[in-house]
Write a protein that holds these residues in place. Structure first.
Motif, PDB file in Angstrom:
ATOM      1  N   GLY A 271       0.829  -1.211   0.000  1.00  0.00           N
ATOM      2  CA  GLY A 271       0.000   0.000   0.000  1.00  0.00           C
ATOM      3  C   GLY A 271       0.861   1.258   0.000  1.00  0.00           C
ATOM      4  N   SER A 272       1.901   1.247   0.834  1.00  0.00           N
ATOM      5  CA  SER A 272       2.717   2.454   0.964  1.00  0.00           C
ATOM      6  C   SER A 272       3.480   2.746  -0.328  1.00  0.00           C
ATOM      7  CB  SER A 272       3.683   2.309   2.137  1.00  0.00           C
ATOM      8  OG  SER A 272       4.678   1.375   1.814  1.00  0.00           O
ATOM      9  N   TYR A 273       3.969   1.701  -0.994  1.00  0.00           N
ATOM     10  CA  TYR A 273       4.688   1.906  -2.260  1.00  0.00           C
ATOM     11  C   TYR A 273       3.755   2.541  -3.293  1.00  0.00           C
ATOM     12  CZ  TYR A 273       9.125  -0.353  -1.295  1.00  0.00           C
ATOM     13  OH  TYR A 273      10.353  -0.659  -0.812  1.00  0.00           O
ATOM     14  N   PHE A 274       2.535   1.981  -3.372  1.00  0.00           N
ATOM     15  CA  PHE A 274       1.636   2.495  -4.402  1.00  0.00           C
ATOM     16  C   PHE A 274       1.181   3.919  -4.082  1.00  0.00           C
ATOM     17  CE2 PHE A 274       1.270  -1.960  -5.747  1.00  0.00           C
ATOM     18  CZ  PHE A 274       1.410  -1.784  -7.115  1.00  0.00           C
ATOM     19  N   SER A 275       0.992   4.217  -2.774  1.00  0.00           N
ATOM     20  CA  SER A 275       0.569   5.592  -2.469  1.00  0.00           C
ATOM     21  C   SER A 275       1.716   6.576  -2.716  1.00  0.00           C
ATOM     22  CB  SER A 275       0.018   5.720  -1.047  1.00  0.00           C
ATOM     23  OG  SER A 275       0.484   4.701  -0.220  1.00  0.00           O
ATOM     24  N   ALA A 276       2.958   6.059  -2.739  1.00  0.00           N
ATOM     25  CA  ALA A 276       4.085   6.933  -3.074  1.00  0.00           C
ATOM     26  C   ALA A 276       4.381   6.888  -4.568  1.00  0.00           C
ATOM     27  CB  ALA A 276       5.319   6.519  -2.277  1.00  0.00           C
TER      28      ALA A 276
END
Lengths: 264, 483
Positions: free
Chosen positions: A220-225
């Motif tokens: 999730g964090s990779y995609f939100s970044a």
């Protein structure tokens, strides 16, 4: 012959669905995972993942959380399913209903209620992130463990236990040598239905104000970044792990998995 | 090795064994008494629900008797769990362990005894040879046919060298040809091993073929114990006669020394029963001799001829009676024939008393009631010489009789009870659990909701399992006063 043609057409919607929502995204993920930010092909993303102690740490932490959750679920579910399946009490149906009922209640509502309850008991939820993760996930996934095991044990012919005791087994030996092995398909089915979601379902943790990171949160964090390459890589690694796990669970046990899952 | 050489020595003894199921109060086995000798082949025979399997399960230890004792070699084992009893069971549906191969299935009991590996190997191989399945050790249960699974189930039980082998309808799931083969093999195994076999079946032919001793059961009770020949030739009651083989059963009466009247004729018989005794006469279809009408003791008209392979089955109507005959002669439908019986072709059973008896409730207004339903009887006729005036009953000497001091027994004969589809009609209702054709009427056993069995005679055919209301006309009832 005409009927055959028509029946074939019925598969088209699902084929389209597979293509658009499974095959194409998979191609996109594979493409992103094996290219860097400039679009050059390579395995750099994977090397980054396995070299970075943070991502590796998250992987290990996820595995630990998922394993502990699965163990706790199994320890609660097996005896419950066993006694339910073996007893002849009249209210059996009602008890099973009670166990399934939480699944009918909205997920957000359920976890919010749990959060309030835990806050009341613990005060600050952030103090016990690991324990709260396990509690939250156990609460959410327990029915998925109970039902397949219950179904499997219910299906076992009780005369097999009589046969075991007739041949000299005491109740412990009859359980260990006959009932337990015969209930394994249900156990494996339950494990795969708890372990895999427990690796990735970070929504539960988010809602419990949990700062811990599991694989799901990482993706999730990779995609939100907007790091699609990194996110895809981790998704692919997770997918590979799931495949390996399923294969390890045993090809011929798949039948049990399907049957156990079919009631849900 | 056969049991004929050794002196009889009881191995297992059931004393007053009763099994009542806790949840519904159903009495599956009632006051069962039986002694089985070492090396015997004993068969429990009866219709489904007669208690034969429950009795076997109590011997195996899966069910505990509610009361009574089971003695094995003189020791009470009724409270021992199955794994502590030197008996092994062959289950109806084999109950093989599907997660093990054949070797592990058979070795299951031996491994629990911590026997040495070589010893186990030897025994498994030996027992597989005995059931003709050498080399099947590594096979999985699923790859075996029904007959092969049955053999493995037998091998798995026998390898433990039990003192008694229990077999619960073991051949029920096999086809006819396989069943016949297995019957012969089981019998041969029994002769060869010399251990005691207790066999449960509802198939009378199977029981007659294999057993040394047959225990015929019905409604949880023993009907007759005896050698196959005795059970067949000398059935103790109408149930046994009807259940074992085919038979014509007639109501009749003894008319003189070894003379009996039934089916509209007088016959000589071999049983010395006092004159005037009500009896049931059993005539096996193969014992009826068809003659010229003038030479027959009774005559009748042929109403049906069916070819059965080795013989014809001929139905003859004689007055209101019907006789089924097996013969190689082939009269045509409509022919007049005579029928004769040799004295030893008639088996006389003293008729049982089938009168239904119950106590009537007496209401405040002296009306009679049973089961909450009114009995249309006049109390002054029941209490001889009494007068009912202003709602008070006075006896012949003018003394008042209170309703609560009246205890009235009611009795009614089977033929006087009428059956009806309407279960609300009549004093009580129940399910037909057994029926026997008795020449000119059917004799039914009706089990009421509270577990009483009533005998009802009716001309018409009802089906097993029918729920019927039992109408008992008050004018056919006999009332007696109890003090």
């Amino acid at each position: 012959m005409k009927g055959m043609f028509q029946r074939k057409y019925l598969g088209i919607p699902y084929a389209l669905y597979l293509l658009v929502f499974v095959v194409l995204p998979l191609i996109v993920i594979v493409t992103y995972a094996f290219t860097d930010a400039e679009g050059n092909p390579g395995v750099g993303n994977f090397l980054n993942f396995f070299r970075d102690p943070n991502t590796l740490g998250t992987l290990v932490y996820s595995l630990v959380i998922a394993s502990v959750t699965t163990m706790v679920c199994l320890l609660i579910a097996y005896p419950t399913a066993y006694f339910l399946a073996m007893s002849s009490i009249r209210s059996k149906g009602a008890i099973i209903m009670l166990m399934i009922m939480p699944m009918w209640i909205n997920f957000t509502l359920r976890i919010t209620a749990l959060k309030e309850l835990l806050t009341m008991i613990e005060g600050n939820l952030a103090l016990h992130p690991f324990m709260n993760s396990v509690i939250g996930m156990t609460y959410d996934f327990l029915p998925f463990m109970i039902l397949p095991i219950y179904n499997q044990i219910s299906r076992i012919d009780k005369s097999l236990l009589e046969a075991a005791s007739d041949l000299g087994a005491d109740s412990r030996q009859a359980f260990l040598r006959v009932l337990l092995p015969l209930s394994m398909p249900g156990v494996i089915s339950g494990i795969s239905m708890v372990f895999l979601p427990a690796m990735t379902n970070y929504v539960v943790l988010d809602m419990l104000y949990n700062s811990t990171y599991i694989m799901g949160s990482l993706i999730g964090s990779y995609f939100s970044a907007y790091d699609w390459h990194g996110g895809s890589t981790i998704s692919l690694i997770l997918l590979a792990m799931i495949c390996i796990f399923t294969l390890l669970a045993g090809g011929d046990e798949n039948e049990g998995t399907v049957r156990g899952g079919s009631v849900l | 090795m056969s049991n004929s050489t050794a002196a009889p020595e009881p191995i297992i003894e059931l004393r007053n064994v009763t099994k009542r199921f806790e949840d519904n109060g159903f009495i599956a086995v009632n006051d069962f008494n039986l002694t089985i000798e070492r090396g015997e082949f004993v068969t429990f025979l009866g219709p489904s629900g007669c208690g034969k399997t429950t009795t076997l399960r109590m011997i195996a230890g899966f069910d505990r008797p509610s009361s009574g004792q089971i003695l094995l070699g003189g020791k009470d084992i009724s409270k021992l769990p199955p794994n502590k009893r030197p008996v092994n069971t062959v289950f109806q549906r084999y109950a093989l362990f599907t997660h093990m191969n054949i070797y592990d299935n058979i070795a299951f009991g031996l491994k629990l005894k911590k026997m040495a590996r070589e010893e186990i190997d030897k025994k498994v191989r030996h027992v597989l040879e005995m059931v003709d399945l050498e080399g099947f050790e590594e096979r999985s249960v699923a790859t075996l046919s029904g007959g092969q699974q049955q053999r493995i189930a037998i091998a798995r039980a026998l390898v433990n060298e039990p003192e008694i082998l229990l077999l619960d309808e073991p051949l029920g799931a096999l086809d006819l040809k396989m069943r016949k083969e297995m019957q012969i093999e089981l019998k041969a195994m029994h002769d060869q091993l010399g251990i005691t076999f207790i066999y449960v079946t509802h198939d009378q032919e199977e029981a007659l073929t294999m057993s040394d001793k047959i225990v015929v059961m019905n409604g949880g009770e023993i009907q007759q114990i005896g050698k196959p020949e005795d059970i067949y030739n000398e059935p103790k009651n109408a149930f046994v006669a009807d259940f074992i083989g085919e038979s014509n059963i007639f109501k009749g009466i003894m008319t003189g020394r070894m003379k009996v009247r039934f089916c509209g004729g007088e016959f000589e018989c071999m049983d010395d029963v006092p004159e005037g005794t009500q009896i049931d006469a059993v005539v096996r279809p193969e014992d009826v001799i068809i003659t010229e009408p003038s030479k027959g003791t009774v005559t009748g008209k042929v109403t049906g001829v069916v070819f059965k392979g080795i013989h014809y089955e001929i139905t003859v109507e004689s007055g209101k009676y019907e006789m089924v005959i097996q013969s190689t002669r082939t009269p045509k439908v409509g022919d007049e024939v005579g029928m004769c019986l040799d004295p030893d072709g008639i088996h006389i059973m003293i008729a049982e008393d089938h009168t239904t008896r119950f106590d009537a409730d007496v209401n405040e207004d002296y009306s009679l009631e049973y089961n909450g339903k009114a009995i249309d009887a006049d109390i002054t006729k029941v209490v001889k010489g009494s007068v009912l005036k202003d709602g008070v009953l006075k006896d012949s000497s003018g003394e008042t009789i209170r309703p609560e001091n009246l205890k009235i027994h009611v009795s009614i004969e089977p033929a006087d009870i009428e059956m009806t589809d309407d279960t609300e009609k009549g004093l009580t209702s129940g399910e037909i659990i057994n029926l026997i054709y008795k020449g000119d009427h059917y004799s039914y056993v009706v089990r009421t909701a509270n577990g009483h069995d009533l005998i009802v005679d009716d001309e018409y055919l009802w089906n097993l399992g029918d729920m019927v209301g039992l109408v008992m006309p008050a004018e056919k009832m006999k009332f007696t006063l109890a003090k």
